[in-house]
Design an enzyme around this catalytic site. Structure first.
Site, PDB file in Angstrom:
ATOM      1  N   LYS B  54     -10.393 -15.730   8.388  1.00 27.18           N
ATOM      2  CA  LYS B  54     -11.703 -16.343   8.624  1.00 27.18           C
ATOM      3  C   LYS B  54     -11.639 -17.824   8.335  1.00 27.18           C
ATOM      4  O   LYS B  54     -11.008 -18.250   7.368  1.00 27.18           O
ATOM      5  CB  LYS B  54     -12.760 -15.685   7.750  1.00 27.18           C
ATOM      6  CG  LYS B  54     -13.110 -14.302   8.249  1.00 27.18           C
ATOM      7  CD  LYS B  54     -14.276 -13.702   7.502  1.00 27.18           C
ATOM      8  CE  LYS B  54     -14.457 -12.254   7.955  1.00 27.18           C
ATOM      9  NZ  LYS B  54     -15.382 -11.531   7.087  1.00 27.18           N
ATOM     10  N   LYS B  59      -7.126 -20.712   3.414  1.00 26.40           N
ATOM     11  CA  LYS B  59      -7.999 -21.321   2.413  1.00 26.40           C
ATOM     12  C   LYS B  59      -9.201 -20.444   2.065  1.00 26.40           C
ATOM     13  O   LYS B  59      -9.751 -20.550   0.968  1.00 26.40           O
ATOM     14  CB  LYS B  59      -8.500 -22.673   2.914  1.00 26.40           C
ATOM     15  CG  LYS B  59      -7.415 -23.739   3.026  1.00 26.40           C
ATOM     16  CD  LYS B  59      -7.128 -24.362   1.675  1.00 26.40           C
ATOM     17  CE  LYS B  59      -6.182 -25.558   1.791  1.00 26.40           C
ATOM     18  NZ  LYS B  59      -5.857 -26.118   0.459  1.00 26.40           N
ATOM     19  N   SER B  84     -11.813 -32.693   3.044  1.00 32.05           N
ATOM     20  CA  SER B  84     -12.430 -32.710   4.375  1.00 32.05           C
ATOM     21  C   SER B  84     -11.727 -31.755   5.319  1.00 32.05           C
ATOM     22  O   SER B  84     -12.031 -31.680   6.493  1.00 32.05           O
ATOM     23  CB  SER B  84     -12.387 -34.125   4.954  1.00 32.05           C
ATOM     24  OG  SER B  84     -11.042 -34.521   5.095  1.00 32.05           O
ATOM     25  N   TYR B 121     -20.256 -23.518   9.471  1.00 34.84           N
ATOM     26  CA  TYR B 121     -20.277 -22.501   8.417  1.00 34.84           C
ATOM     27  C   TYR B 121     -21.372 -22.754   7.391  1.00 34.84           C
ATOM     28  O   TYR B 121     -21.396 -22.136   6.335  1.00 34.84           O
ATOM     29  CB  TYR B 121     -18.901 -22.428   7.738  1.00 34.84           C
ATOM     30  CG  TYR B 121     -17.813 -21.918   8.657  1.00 34.84           C
ATOM     31  CD1 TYR B 121     -18.011 -20.778   9.434  1.00 34.84           C
ATOM     32  CD2 TYR B 121     -16.580 -22.558   8.738  1.00 34.84           C
ATOM     33  CE1 TYR B 121     -17.022 -20.306  10.275  1.00 34.84           C
ATOM     34  CE2 TYR B 121     -15.582 -22.086   9.587  1.00 34.84           C
ATOM     35  CZ  TYR B 121     -15.811 -20.965  10.351  1.00 34.84           C
ATOM     36  OH  TYR B 121     -14.830 -20.488  11.176  1.00 34.84           O
ATOM     37  N   GLU B 210       8.364 -28.537   3.428  1.00 32.14           N
ATOM     38  CA  GLU B 210       7.639 -29.791   3.194  1.00 32.14           C
ATOM     39  C   GLU B 210       8.033 -30.830   4.248  1.00 32.14           C
ATOM     40  O   GLU B 210       9.201 -30.946   4.592  1.00 32.14           O
ATOM     41  CB  GLU B 210       8.003 -30.303   1.790  1.00 32.14           C
ATOM     42  CG  GLU B 210       7.131 -31.459   1.334  1.00 32.14           C
ATOM     43  CD  GLU B 210       7.302 -31.773  -0.154  1.00 32.14           C
ATOM     44  OE1 GLU B 210       8.465 -31.855  -0.612  1.00 32.14           O
ATOM     45  OE2 GLU B 210       6.285 -31.940  -0.849  1.00 32.14           O
ATOM     46  N   ALA B 214       6.100 -36.599   3.420  1.00 30.44           N
ATOM     47  CA  ALA B 214       5.233 -36.297   2.264  1.00 30.44           C
ATOM     48  C   ALA B 214       6.009 -35.378   1.333  1.00 30.44           C
ATOM     49  O   ALA B 214       5.527 -34.322   0.927  1.00 30.44           O
ATOM     50  CB  ALA B 214       3.929 -35.644   2.721  1.00 30.44           C
ATOM     51  N   ASP B 216       6.816 -35.133  -1.728  1.00 31.02           N
ATOM     52  CA  ASP B 216       6.630 -35.313  -3.174  1.00 31.02           C
ATOM     53  C   ASP B 216       7.040 -34.077  -3.972  1.00 31.02           C
ATOM     54  O   ASP B 216       7.494 -34.202  -5.110  1.00 31.02           O
ATOM     55  CB  ASP B 216       5.176 -35.678  -3.478  1.00 31.02           C
ATOM     56  CG  ASP B 216       4.215 -34.628  -2.962  1.00 31.02           C
ATOM     57  OD1 ASP B 216       4.112 -34.469  -1.738  1.00 31.02           O
ATOM     58  OD2 ASP B 216       3.578 -33.947  -3.787  1.00 31.02           O
ATOM     59  N   LYS B 278       2.339 -16.811  21.331  1.00 31.33           N
ATOM     60  CA  LYS B 278       0.949 -16.872  21.833  1.00 31.33           C
ATOM     61  C   LYS B 278      -0.046 -17.079  20.707  1.00 31.33           C
ATOM     62  O   LYS B 278      -1.179 -16.586  20.758  1.00 31.33           O
ATOM     63  CB  LYS B 278       0.570 -15.595  22.617  1.00 31.33           C
ATOM     64  CG  LYS B 278       1.637 -15.014  23.490  1.00 31.33           C
ATOM     65  CD  LYS B 278       2.110 -15.975  24.542  1.00 31.33           C
ATOM     66  CE  LYS B 278       3.231 -15.352  25.358  1.00 31.33           C
ATOM     67  NZ  LYS B 278       3.917 -16.328  26.176  1.00 31.33           N
ATOM     68  N   ASN B 317      -6.123 -24.404  12.810  1.00 34.88           N
ATOM     69  CA  ASN B 317      -7.193 -25.303  13.235  1.00 34.88           C
ATOM     70  C   ASN B 317      -6.643 -26.597  13.814  1.00 34.88           C
ATOM     71  O   ASN B 317      -6.508 -27.601  13.127  1.00 34.88           O
ATOM     72  CB  ASN B 317      -8.129 -25.584  12.060  1.00 34.88           C
ATOM     73  CG  ASN B 317      -8.905 -24.333  11.674  1.00 34.88           C
ATOM     74  OD1 ASN B 317      -9.335 -23.580  12.544  1.00 34.88           O
ATOM     75  ND2 ASN B 317      -9.049 -24.088  10.392  1.00 34.88           N
TER      76      ASN B 317
END
Lengths: 333, 333
Positions: B54, B59, B84, B121, B210, B214, B216, B278, B317
């Site tokens: 979902k 997350k 964000s 949401y 990684e 970035a 780190d 796919k 996303n």
């Protein structure tokens, strides 16, 4: 329903046998759900993701069943088809797994990605002119020269039985399905699904989803006989075929209704599959979602009675550039 | 491992409790396999598809666990975060399901699609300047004014426990996994997965993936302390955060190695996810596949010992236009 094999080219027994035969080779594809799409549609939708099937489409089920049904002598000589779409790739893959040759007659001008798939799966490409008569002529020459077996993409009991295994899985994976929406083209997929689903749950509704520019199944249902269209015009390149003499009786008797959708609705459904479900489907694959969201389905007699709806996302073989062009095109309209 | 909660912010018990808590709300995401990708990688790969979770990313597991862990008085005042990205959307969704407010501090210039997700949401968007100091300042003001609870995107035991539920499911869905490859950013996902997986199967290897721009976490492992980078530069927008004081000890102790990949490898892995599987994954989501296919993994000590490899496809996303631009860009290079 036990007498179905006398009536039709497949029955629940042949479909269960097909399932046992192909189980070690196919993916048992997952069923995805989306509360966002439930809320948009006002129904509980269960997406049977055949885009995740081997070869990227349901076609592998039927092709695999057909290849595994050959006796050793037949198998040794290989298989042939003159489809240039998902069936060709699926048959190549099924033959490859069994170590037998697949001769695929491909019309000049066929999309490169489809030809690439055939080659990737080990099929032997034999070029023909783009006309159907040239395709059939070349295929018949290959048959004579090689002694191989023609595997029709849909008008074949072994193919219908293989595609029907989708319904066996779906009805096991989800309880209480009231209706299944299935893309219709030549009718192999919907025939198998209808025979299997109605054998298991006679009250289930089977709804065909068909593009407006290739609505021969809807016309056939009205006319009470097979209607073939001189020209088709739809973005759903997998849905341009006509019914066959083995699929028509099933479509006539067991398909409750045909919902016709516009190409624009198909593109919008593709976008939703991509953006909301994160699943890549080709236009033919998205038509079930387009149908359930269409106004014509809302005015369908089934609408009120169906709460839990299975939707077959039949395939995912779409070039990303084409997809993007379609979506961008529809946005600017 | 029972003593892990004394050592770390989560342990197998808190992860199992999180699973019971969030089970009614999350998707048990499917595990997909691809013989084509097995053959390319020379391994058996098992893709845990959190892109189908979902909100389109893993997350939601942590956010849902955090929201459900609040007592009634806390919950009534709502939650706040200044991420964000996917965490913001996930927290909005989790809060929405519980009927409590979610205040999301969003820096000006954040991608429209991410802001749209938050709004879709039910999150309340509060704008800040784009600097981290402005984001923190605005968030702290919201905290004071509303009495709401700050839910950090990764440096929080409830979040780590929620993300760890992925490993519980994966090890139940697939037997005999030798290693799990997990994207690393702030370390919440990999901490939860490492604690859960090593509690269940101590011999399992946990490999972080990684991006080079970035790296780190890799640098931190070498230095033996948290290294933060002044600037990051990678297409994987979800992997730019630095480790926190709760995730670092887990990464230090339980992550066996960090595989660094180039952005070009990430884009190529995205293409493979799309074309072969796919499945739509964002750059951060595709990095696990990029890692297993990279030369640096082949020279890794784990390479020889690992046959069955779990890969967390962490999220999906991605704007289709951006995806297409990335792929087209990589093709012309």
């Amino acid at each position: 329903m036990e007498a179905n094999r006398q009536k039709y080219a497949a029955d629940i027994t042949s479909i269960k046998e097909a399932h046992e035969r192909i189980k070690p080779y196919i993916h048992k594809t997952p069923v995805l759900t989306s509360e966002t799409l439930n809320s948009i549609s006002g129904k509980s939708l269960f997406f049977k993701c055949e885009c995740f099937q081997k070869g990227g489409a349901f076609k592998f089920r039927g092709a695999c069943n057909a290849v595994l049904s050959l006796d050793a002598e037949q198998a040794a000589k290989g298989v042939v088809t003159h489809s240039s779409g998902n069936h060709a790739a699926a048959l190549s893959l099924a033959a490859n797994i069994q170590g037998i040759p697949a001769f695929i007659v491909v019309p000049k001008g066929a999309p490169k990605c489809k030809v690439d798939n055939v080659i990737r799966y080990g099929g032997e490409v034999i070029w023909s002119e783009s006309t159907m008569s040239s395709r059939e002529e070349v295929a018949s020459k290959v048959l004579q020269e090689t002694g191989s077996v023609l595997i029709h993409p849909y008008n074949d009991g072994r193919i219908i039985s293989g595609q029907g295994t989708i319904a066996l899985e779906l009805l096991e994976q989800v309880q209480d399905i009231d209706a299944i929406i299935v893309p219709i083209s030549g009718g192999g997929l919907i025939s198998g699904v209808a025979i299997a689903a109605k054998s298991i749950k006679p009250s289930i509704k089977i709804i065909a989803a068909e593009p407006k520019g290739a609505d021969d199944a809807a016309q056939s249902k009205v006319a009470g006989k097979i209607i073939t269209l001189p020209v088709t015009n739809t973005i759903a390149d997998g849905l341009r075929a006509s019914l066959g003499d083995l699929t028509w009786p099933v479509v006539r008797d067991l398909v409750d209704d045909v919902v016709i959708v516009e190409d624009g609705e198909i593109v919008e459904a593709m976008r939703m599959c991509y953006e909301i479900m994160k699943v890549s489907v080709e236009p033919s694959g998205a038509i079930g979602l387009a149908a359930v969201l269409s106004n014509s389905f809302r005015s369908n007699p089934c609408w009120k009675d169906c709460k839990n709806i299975g939707i077959v996302l039949s395939g995912g073989n779409v070039d990303l550039g084409c997809l993007w062009d379609s979506l961008r095109g529809s946005q600017s309209n």
